[in-house]
Motif scaffolding. Structure first.
Motif, PDB file in Angstrom:
ATOM      1  N   SER A 131       0.826  -1.215   0.000  1.00 32.35           N
ATOM      2  CA  SER A 131       0.000   0.000   0.000  1.00 32.35           C
ATOM      3  C   SER A 131       0.854   1.256   0.000  1.00 32.35           C
ATOM      4  O   SER A 131       0.516   2.253  -0.650  1.00 32.35           O
ATOM      5  CB  SER A 131      -0.930   0.003   1.216  1.00 32.35           C
ATOM      6  OG  SER A 131      -1.834  -1.090   1.158  1.00 32.35           O
ATOM      7  N   HIS A 132       1.960   1.198   0.723  1.00 37.32           N
ATOM      8  CA  HIS A 132       2.869   2.351   0.778  1.00 37.32           C
ATOM      9  C   HIS A 132       3.404   2.687  -0.608  1.00 37.32           C
ATOM     10  O   HIS A 132       3.311   3.840  -1.053  1.00 37.32           O
ATOM     11  CB  HIS A 132       4.025   2.040   1.729  1.00 37.32           C
ATOM     12  CG  HIS A 132       5.151   3.019   1.667  1.00 37.32           C
ATOM     13  ND1 HIS A 132       5.085   4.276   2.245  1.00 37.32           N
ATOM     14  CD2 HIS A 132       6.386   2.945   1.081  1.00 37.32           C
ATOM     15  CE1 HIS A 132       6.217   4.934   2.013  1.00 37.32           C
ATOM     16  NE2 HIS A 132       7.020   4.145   1.314  1.00 37.32           N
ATOM     17  N   PHE A 133       3.945   1.699  -1.291  1.00 38.25           N
ATOM     18  CA  PHE A 133       4.531   1.961  -2.604  1.00 38.25           C
ATOM     19  C   PHE A 133       3.450   2.256  -3.648  1.00 38.25           C
ATOM     20  O   PHE A 133       3.613   3.152  -4.472  1.00 38.25           O
ATOM     21  CB  PHE A 133       5.382   0.770  -3.046  1.00 38.25           C
ATOM     22  CG  PHE A 133       6.646   0.607  -2.250  1.00 38.25           C
ATOM     23  CD1 PHE A 133       7.590   1.620  -2.196  1.00 38.25           C
ATOM     24  CD2 PHE A 133       6.900  -0.569  -1.551  1.00 38.25           C
ATOM     25  CE1 PHE A 133       8.761   1.484  -1.463  1.00 38.25           C
ATOM     26  CE2 PHE A 133       8.066  -0.727  -0.820  1.00 38.25           C
ATOM     27  CZ  PHE A 133       8.996   0.312  -0.774  1.00 38.25           C
ATOM     28  N   ALA A 134       2.344   1.517  -3.604  1.00 36.20           N
ATOM     29  CA  ALA A 134       1.265   1.744  -4.571  1.00 36.20           C
ATOM     30  C   ALA A 134       0.650   3.129  -4.395  1.00 36.20           C
ATOM     31  O   ALA A 134       0.124   3.706  -5.355  1.00 36.20           O
ATOM     32  CB  ALA A 134       0.196   0.661  -4.431  1.00 36.20           C
ATOM     33  N   GLY A 135       0.729   3.679  -3.180  1.00 37.35           N
ATOM     34  CA  GLY A 135       0.161   4.983  -2.900  1.00 37.35           C
ATOM     35  C   GLY A 135       1.108   6.150  -3.123  1.00 37.35           C
ATOM     36  O   GLY A 135       0.813   7.270  -2.705  1.00 37.35           O
ATOM     37  N   GLY A 136       2.251   5.896  -3.746  1.00 40.46           N
ATOM     38  CA  GLY A 136       3.179   6.985  -4.054  1.00 40.46           C
ATOM     39  C   GLY A 136       4.275   7.187  -3.040  1.00 40.46           C
ATOM     40  O   GLY A 136       4.954   8.214  -3.053  1.00 40.46           O
ATOM     41  N   GLY A 137       4.493   6.207  -2.154  1.00 44.67           N
ATOM     42  CA  GLY A 137       5.511   6.335  -1.125  1.00 44.67           C
ATOM     43  C   GLY A 137       6.920   6.191  -1.664  1.00 44.67           C
ATOM     44  O   GLY A 137       7.146   5.720  -2.789  1.00 44.67           O
ATOM     45  N   GLY A 138       7.884   6.602  -0.820  1.00 47.72           N
ATOM     46  CA  GLY A 138       9.289   6.573  -1.195  1.00 47.72           C
ATOM     47  C   GLY A 138      10.032   5.413  -0.583  1.00 47.72           C
ATOM     48  O   GLY A 138       9.428   4.462  -0.065  1.00 47.72           O
ATOM     49  N   PRO A 139      11.372   5.444  -0.611  1.00 44.15           N
ATOM     50  CA  PRO A 139      12.169   4.344  -0.083  1.00 44.15           C
ATOM     51  C   PRO A 139      11.903   4.120   1.405  1.00 44.15           C
ATOM     52  O   PRO A 139      11.580   5.054   2.146  1.00 44.15           O
ATOM     53  CB  PRO A 139      13.612   4.789  -0.340  1.00 44.15           C
ATOM     54  CG  PRO A 139      13.542   6.270  -0.539  1.00 44.15           C
ATOM     55  CD  PRO A 139      12.204   6.544  -1.131  1.00 44.15           C
ATOM     56  N   VAL A 140      12.034   2.879   1.824  1.00 47.35           N
ATOM     57  CA  VAL A 140      11.787   2.471   3.207  1.00 47.35           C
ATOM     58  C   VAL A 140      13.093   1.979   3.805  1.00 47.35           C
ATOM     59  O   VAL A 140      13.695   1.031   3.308  1.00 47.35           O
ATOM     60  CB  VAL A 140      10.720   1.357   3.274  1.00 47.35           C
ATOM     61  CG1 VAL A 140      10.542   0.871   4.720  1.00 47.35           C
ATOM     62  CG2 VAL A 140       9.397   1.849   2.701  1.00 47.35           C
ATOM     63  N   MET A 141      13.538   2.611   4.872  1.00 47.27           N
ATOM     64  CA  MET A 141      14.737   2.162   5.572  1.00 47.27           C
ATOM     65  C   MET A 141      14.381   0.998   6.484  1.00 47.27           C
ATOM     66  O   MET A 141      13.320   0.988   7.118  1.00 47.27           O
ATOM     67  CB  MET A 141      15.324   3.301   6.394  1.00 47.27           C
ATOM     68  CG  MET A 141      16.598   2.948   7.155  1.00 47.27           C
ATOM     69  SD  MET A 141      17.305   4.443   7.936  1.00 47.27           S
ATOM     70  CE  MET A 141      18.659   3.728   8.855  1.00 47.27           C
ATOM     71  N   VAL A 142      15.265  -0.013   6.549  1.00 45.40           N
ATOM     72  CA  VAL A 142      15.055  -1.183   7.401  1.00 45.40           C
ATOM     73  C   VAL A 142      16.320  -1.439   8.210  1.00 45.40           C
ATOM     74  O   VAL A 142      17.434  -1.386   7.681  1.00 45.40           O
ATOM     75  CB  VAL A 142      14.745  -2.441   6.556  1.00 45.40           C
ATOM     76  CG1 VAL A 142      14.504  -3.639   7.470  1.00 45.40           C
ATOM     77  CG2 VAL A 142      13.536  -2.214   5.675  1.00 45.40           C
ATOM     78  N   GLY A 143      16.140  -1.713   9.494  1.00 44.57           N
ATOM     79  CA  GLY A 143      17.261  -2.083  10.349  1.00 44.57           C
ATOM     80  C   GLY A 143      16.762  -2.861  11.544  1.00 44.57           C
ATOM     81  O   GLY A 143      15.609  -2.706  11.950  1.00 44.57           O
ATOM     82  N   GLY A 144      17.613  -3.723  12.105  1.00 40.41           N
ATOM     83  CA  GLY A 144      17.195  -4.535  13.234  1.00 40.41           C
ATOM     84  C   GLY A 144      18.273  -4.638  14.286  1.00 40.41           C
ATOM     85  O   GLY A 144      19.171  -3.798  14.365  1.00 40.41           O
ATOM     86  N   ASP A 145      18.178  -5.689  15.117  1.00 39.39           N
ATOM     87  CA  ASP A 145      19.206  -5.899  16.140  1.00 39.39           C
ATOM     88  C   ASP A 145      20.114  -7.072  15.770  1.00 39.39           C
ATOM     89  O   ASP A 145      21.293  -6.884  15.507  1.00 39.39           O
ATOM     90  CB  ASP A 145      18.590  -6.060  17.533  1.00 39.39           C
ATOM     91  CG  ASP A 145      17.644  -7.239  17.655  1.00 39.39           C
ATOM     92  OD1 ASP A 145      17.227  -7.786  16.615  1.00 39.39           O
ATOM     93  OD2 ASP A 145      17.315  -7.627  18.793  1.00 39.39           O
ATOM     94  N   ALA A 146      19.572  -8.290  15.686  1.00 36.22           N
ATOM     95  CA  ALA A 146      20.396  -9.412  15.241  1.00 36.22           C
ATOM     96  C   ALA A 146      20.861  -9.193  13.803  1.00 36.22           C
ATOM     97  O   ALA A 146      21.968  -9.560  13.425  1.00 36.22           O
ATOM     98  CB  ALA A 146      19.607 -10.716  15.362  1.00 36.22           C
ATOM     99  N   ASP A 147      19.998  -8.594  13.004  1.00 36.54           N
ATOM    100  CA  ASP A 147      20.351  -8.190  11.641  1.00 36.54           C
ATOM    101  C   ASP A 147      20.452  -6.665  11.640  1.00 36.54           C
ATOM    102  O   ASP A 147      19.483  -5.961  11.408  1.00 36.54           O
ATOM    103  CB  ASP A 147      19.293  -8.663  10.649  1.00 36.54           C
ATOM    104  CG  ASP A 147      19.546  -8.184   9.227  1.00 36.54           C
ATOM    105  OD1 ASP A 147      20.656  -7.665   8.964  1.00 36.54           O
ATOM    106  OD2 ASP A 147      18.638  -8.318   8.376  1.00 36.54           O
TER     107      ASP A 147
END
Length: 221
Positions: A131-147
């Motif tokens: 929905s984010h991308f289909a609605g005109g959204g931009g890049p999404v940053m991803v980060g975690g702890d183990a990864d």
């Protein structure tokens, strides 16, 4: 390695991974690819979150106008009180929460935070990402702890049978890429199957960017 102008929209030309019917949604607008050492600073081992943030700041025009340097990001976080004195000039990592604060501080796109609990991978947020991308959204940053390896998502591909792919932009490249084709061939931008691309033992935070002419504080889903 010296500084070089960052490449633009390096995912262009990639074919979606599904050979059959699938729902595919990609980011709209334009971005620049920031990676280790792209400005002449050797940030290998600690700068991936900053580089992903820089890519987010370059969206949606695909220009470096509001893209802060790594020093400027650290100084801003210290000035905001998010980090203690002495953070500026360190090799400390940053993640999605710091990125959302900096997007607001540097008047970039609006950053909206989403938390994915440990063990869930990204399976539970695939529809949100679509929905984010289909609605005109931009890049999404991803980060975690183990990864803890920061990366950006540029799109999703959802098959009817449940198999899913995400288009990943990896900031860990070191060198001076000559073209998007070089990055695509090396796997620095490409489609990855969700179940193998993310660690089930890690939690993840996401920072979803969207256009907004009026500044708004980051929110947490």
């Amino acid at each position: 390695m010296g500084a070089a102008a960052p490449l633009r929209d390096v995912h262009r030309g990639l074919v979606p991974p599904s050979g059959g019917p699938a729902r595919v949604a990609l980011l709209s607008g334009h971005y620049l690819y920031y990676h280790y050492g792209c400005d002449g600073l050797d940030d290998r081992g600690w700068g991936c979150g900053y580089r992903t943030l820089q890519t987010l700041c370059s969206w949606p025009e695909g220009r470096p106008t509001r893209v802060p340097t790594l020093d400027a990001v650290q100084a801003a976080l210290e000035d905001m009180g998010d980090k203690p004195p002495g953070f500026c000039g360190s090799r400390s990592w940053i993640g999605c929460v710091e990125a959302s604060l900096c997007l607001d501080h540097f008047e970039g796109p609006v950053g909206r935070l989403c938390h994915v609990p440990r063990g869930a991978g990204l399976q539970g947020v695939l529809e949100k990402l679509y929905s984010h991308f289909a609605g005109g959204g931009g890049p999404v940053m991803v980060g975690g702890d183990a990864d803890a390896r920061s990366k950006a998502l540029l799109g999703v591909c959802l098959e009817p049978g449940g198999q899913a792919y995400v288009l990943i932009l990896d900031p860990h490249y070191w060198g001076t890429p000559k073209s998007p084709n070089e990055l695509q061939a090396g796997g620095w931008v490409g489609w990855r199957e969700v179940s193998t691309a993310f660690d089930s033992h890690s939690f993840y935070n996401l920072c979803l960017t969207s256009r907004n002419p009026q500044k708004q504080p980051p929110t947490l889903d």
